[in-house]
Scaffold this motif. Structure first.
Motif, PDB file in Angstrom:
ATOM      1  N   GLU A  61      18.109   9.959   2.420  1.00  0.00           N
ATOM      2  CA  GLU A  61      17.387  10.312   3.645  1.00  0.00           C
ATOM      3  C   GLU A  61      15.893  10.477   3.383  1.00  0.00           C
ATOM      4  N   VAL A  62      15.555  11.137   2.287  1.00  0.00           N
ATOM      5  CA  VAL A  62      14.142  11.325   1.927  1.00  0.00           C
ATOM      6  C   VAL A  62      13.481   9.977   1.673  1.00  0.00           C
ATOM      7  N   LEU A  63      14.168   9.118   0.928  1.00  0.00           N
ATOM      8  CA  LEU A  63      13.613   7.798   0.622  1.00  0.00           C
ATOM      9  C   LEU A  63      13.444   6.952   1.883  1.00  0.00           C
ATOM     10  N   HIS A  64      14.434   6.961   2.781  1.00  0.00           N
ATOM     11  CA  HIS A  64      14.338   6.185   4.021  1.00  0.00           C
ATOM     12  C   HIS A  64      13.195   6.685   4.895  1.00  0.00           C
ATOM     13  N   SER A  65      12.986   7.985   4.927  1.00  0.00           N
ATOM     14  CA  SER A  65      11.887   8.553   5.714  1.00  0.00           C
ATOM     15  C   SER A  65      10.543   8.032   5.220  1.00  0.00           C
ATOM     16  N   TYR A  66      10.391   7.977   3.899  1.00  0.00           N
ATOM     17  CA  TYR A  66       9.141   7.471   3.309  1.00  0.00           C
ATOM     18  C   TYR A  66       9.007   5.962   3.536  1.00  0.00           C
ATOM     19  N   LEU A  67      10.079   5.219   3.277  1.00  0.00           N
ATOM     20  CA  LEU A  67      10.050   3.761   3.431  1.00  0.00           C
ATOM     21  C   LEU A  67       9.737   3.354   4.864  1.00  0.00           C
ATOM     22  N   ASN A 118       0.859  -1.190   0.000  1.00  0.00           N
ATOM     23  CA  ASN A 118       0.000   0.000   0.000  1.00  0.00           C
ATOM     24  C   ASN A 118       0.890   1.233   0.000  1.00  0.00           C
ATOM     25  N   SER A 119       1.396   1.572  -1.161  1.00  0.00           N
ATOM     26  CA  SER A 119       2.336   2.675  -1.277  1.00  0.00           C
ATOM     27  C   SER A 119       2.246   3.228  -2.685  1.00  0.00           C
ATOM     28  N   GLY A 120       2.290   4.536  -2.819  1.00  0.00           N
ATOM     29  CA  GLY A 120       2.205   5.144  -4.139  1.00  0.00           C
ATOM     30  C   GLY A 120       2.161   6.648  -4.023  1.00  0.00           C
ATOM     31  N   SER A 121       1.933   7.302  -5.140  1.00  0.00           N
ATOM     32  CA  SER A 121       1.997   8.766  -5.162  1.00  0.00           C
ATOM     33  C   SER A 121       0.912   9.423  -4.315  1.00  0.00           C
ATOM     34  N   ARG A 122      -0.191   8.723  -4.039  1.00  0.00           N
ATOM     35  CA  ARG A 122      -1.261   9.341  -3.253  1.00  0.00           C
ATOM     36  C   ARG A 122      -0.840   9.576  -1.792  1.00  0.00           C
ATOM     37  N   TYR A 123       0.222   8.925  -1.344  1.00  0.00           N
ATOM     38  CA  TYR A 123       0.676   9.058   0.037  1.00  0.00           C
ATOM     39  C   TYR A 123       1.833  10.038   0.192  1.00  0.00           C
ATOM     40  N   GLU A 124       2.085  10.852  -0.836  1.00  0.00           N
ATOM     41  CA  GLU A 124       3.256  11.732  -0.805  1.00  0.00           C
ATOM     42  C   GLU A 124       2.936  13.168  -0.418  1.00  0.00           C
ATOM     43  N   ALA A 125       1.770  13.417   0.179  1.00  0.00           N
ATOM     44  CA  ALA A 125       1.386  14.793   0.510  1.00  0.00           C
ATOM     45  C   ALA A 125       2.386  15.458   1.458  1.00  0.00           C
ATOM     46  N   LYS A 126       2.942  14.677   2.393  1.00  0.00           N
ATOM     47  CA  LYS A 126       3.873  15.236   3.377  1.00  0.00           C
ATOM     48  C   LYS A 126       5.334  15.076   2.955  1.00  0.00           C
ATOM     49  N   TYR A 127       5.550  14.568   1.748  1.00  0.00           N
ATOM     50  CA  TYR A 127       6.906  14.309   1.289  1.00  0.00           C
ATOM     51  C   TYR A 127       7.165  15.063  -0.016  1.00  0.00           C
ATOM     52  N   VAL A 128       8.403  14.972  -0.468  1.00  0.00           N
ATOM     53  CA  VAL A 128       8.749  15.518  -1.777  1.00  0.00           C
ATOM     54  C   VAL A 128       8.076  14.665  -2.843  1.00  0.00           C
TER      55      VAL A 128
END
Length: 527
Positions: free
Chosen positions: A238-244, A97-107
């Motif tokens: 760092e950005v990727l690890h934060s999201y993962l 359950n991961s994709g662009s819809r969950y990126e509101a708080k991220y880059v």
């Protein structure tokens, strides 16, 4: 030489070594052959069994799969789903359950980056080449795809290498190295894909991106699926690890497989996916975006010169592309099936087609649009559905000088959706939908994706015969009801190309609110 040719001829005729035809043995002997041959003797009709022949046993077709979909939840919350299927090869993968819809708080663009980084170096494998060589030993291939709400890592390989494949998938998903070199290569790949997206003759991917942006402005499935150019340099380890850390958690994952025993898949999952420490560490409970999609409607326009998109010496006509959409429903609602039938009933496609069975030549967009308006190059219906919303769209393209007329034709077709539904066209659409469903599910990778997506969304799976029963139950009043519900919403509009003749958004909205779908008349003092 002549003797050799004669011997070969005898062998081809089935002659024995001495030139004598070998004797047919058993109950179907020489006498039987002579008696029942067409050359003479007793003539037996084809509808009558041959005397002494065993009673034939024919395969029965009941539309039901012979293997049930089994689901097991591990102690860490990860679900294991499998569907057995005859064959030497299997398809297994991890859906998240991961994709662009969950990126509101991220880059914006992280999911796009992760798709390109998939199957790169991990804790156990030093490079992508090493992963591919490991898969090659089992005849395997790998792929990663991201959508707005799902990320999927998949491998097809020999079933005997199941444990190796599951271990490899666990390493790829939970232990990626994300080296500086890999990140730089991914930046280049993303940059190239964005440039290709804007240059390719087929505008459908770009229009799909635009219609989602218009329909869900600034939220969930309306967020950019492709990484914006200005964010390419901003995405680092760092950005990727934060999201993962937030979204690559066991309770948001499904290990799905097709073509193996369920117990073997559970055993491999327990071995490789239970108690594994991911590369980004375990920070405990994290905040996950649980926003529900908010349909806003609106318009997104992109003025673009489409006169030079041809990739070869033959020029492609300059076209303006319009996509008009209205909110439908999520795939979890009962109305999802009527909307799927409605989408099939609208059908459509390009103005050039070879025809033939199954091409949808009797769909509304062919009969009412492409067959009647020779200047229309394309009219196609699309249905995008998610766990909390959906979007039914019509994409049309024509010469820039006829944009207004094209838009009016689309709005009229939307209005006609809420009108009378012919029983024959409805039955045809239902049959075509069932046919498409069953033909697609003959492919092992498609079954895998169906199992994974359904279990990820609902923790269970509806089998094809259950879906076919729901399709058969759709009635004309169901189509009228869902169409009337859809027409009450504001439209979403995406426009690409020469837009000098495009009607205003207010006029398009007024046409979809009218009885006949006509655009309001405009009067000019000077032409």
């Amino acid at each position: 030489m002549a003797a050799a040719v004669l011997a070969a001829a005898r062998l081809l005729r089935g002659s024995g070594a001495c030139g004598v035809r070998p004797r047919l043995r058993g109950w179907f002997g020489l006498a039987a052959r002579r008696q029942f041959s067409s050359g003479g003797g007793t003539s037996i009709p084809l509808s009558t069994p041959l005397p002494g022949a065993p009673k034939p046993i024919f395969a029965t077709v009941d539309g039901q799969e012979k293997f049930e979909t089994k689901v097991t939840t591990l102690n860490n919350g990860l679900r294991v789903a499998s569907q057995n299927k005859f064959g030497q090869f299997c398809t297994v993968g991890i859906l998240i359950n991961s994709g662009s819809r969950y990126e509101a708080k991220y880059v914006s663009g992280i999911a796009h980056f992760l798709e390109k980084l998939a199957f790169s170096s991990t804790a156990r494998f030093d490079s992508k080449d090493e992963i591919l060589l490991t898969l090659e030993k089992h005849g395997g291939i790998c792929d990663c795809q991201t959508s707005r709400d799902t990320t999927m890592y998949a491998v097809s390989a020999d079933s005997r290498g199941l444990d190796t494949v599951v271990g490899l998938l666990a390493d790829v998903v939970l232990q990626p190295c994300l080296t500086d070199e890999e990140l730089e290569m991914t930046r280049m790949a993303v940059q190239f894909e964005l440039e290709d997206l804007n240059m390719r003759p087929d505008p459908e991917p770009l229009l799909t991106e635009m219609i989602h942006e218009a329909a869900y402005r600034g939220n969930t499935v309306g967020l950019h699926r492709f990484c914006p150019p200005e964010n390419i340099a901003k995405i680092d380890r760092e950005v990727l690890h934060s999201y993962l850390r937030s979204y690559y958690t066991p309770e948001r994952m499904v290990l799905a497989g097709v073509g193996m025993e369920h117990e073997h898949l559970v055993e491999s999952a327990t071995k490789h996916l239970l108690g594994v420490q991911p590369a980004w560490g375990d920070a405990g409970p994290t905040a996950v975006d649980r926003s529900v999609a908010q349909y806003t409607g609106g318009i997104v326009k992109l003025e673009k010169d489409m006169s030079n998109v041809s990739l070869g010496p033959t020029p492609i006509p300059e076209l303006t592309h319009i996509m008009v959409g209205l909110e439908s429903c999520s795939f979890l609602e009962d109305d999802f099936i009527p909307f799927a039938v409605l989408n099939m009933m609208m059908g459509g496609g390009g103005s050039f087609s070879a025809g033939g069975p199954g091409k949808g030549m009797f769909s509304r967009l062919y009969l009412n649009v492409l067959n009647r308006h020779h200047w229309m190059y394309n009219a196609t219906s699309y249905h995008h559905s998610y766990e909390d919303t959906g979007l039914l769209c019509i994409h049309a393209s024509a010469d820039p000088r006829q944009v207004r007329e094209m838009v009016e034709i689309i709005t009229k077709e939307f209005i006609l959706m809420g009108g009378t539904v012919d029983v024959v066209e409805l039955e045809r659409a239902k049959t075509q939908l069932m046919s498409m469903l069953m033909m697609n599910l003959e492919s092992r990778p498609v079954i895998f994706e169906d199992v994974g997506r359904q279990v990820l969304a609902t923790h269970s799976r509806k089998l094809p015969h259950e879906l076919c029963a729901l399709i058969r139950d759709v009635k004309p009043e169901d189509i009228k009801r869902v169409a009337a519900k859809m027409l009450r919403r504001k439209p979403a509009v995406a426009a690409l190309g020469d837009l000098s003749g495009l009607p205003s958004y207010e006029h398009i909205q007024a046409a979809l609110s009218s009885r006949d779908g006509r655009l309001p008349r405009t009067y000019r003092l000077f032409r």
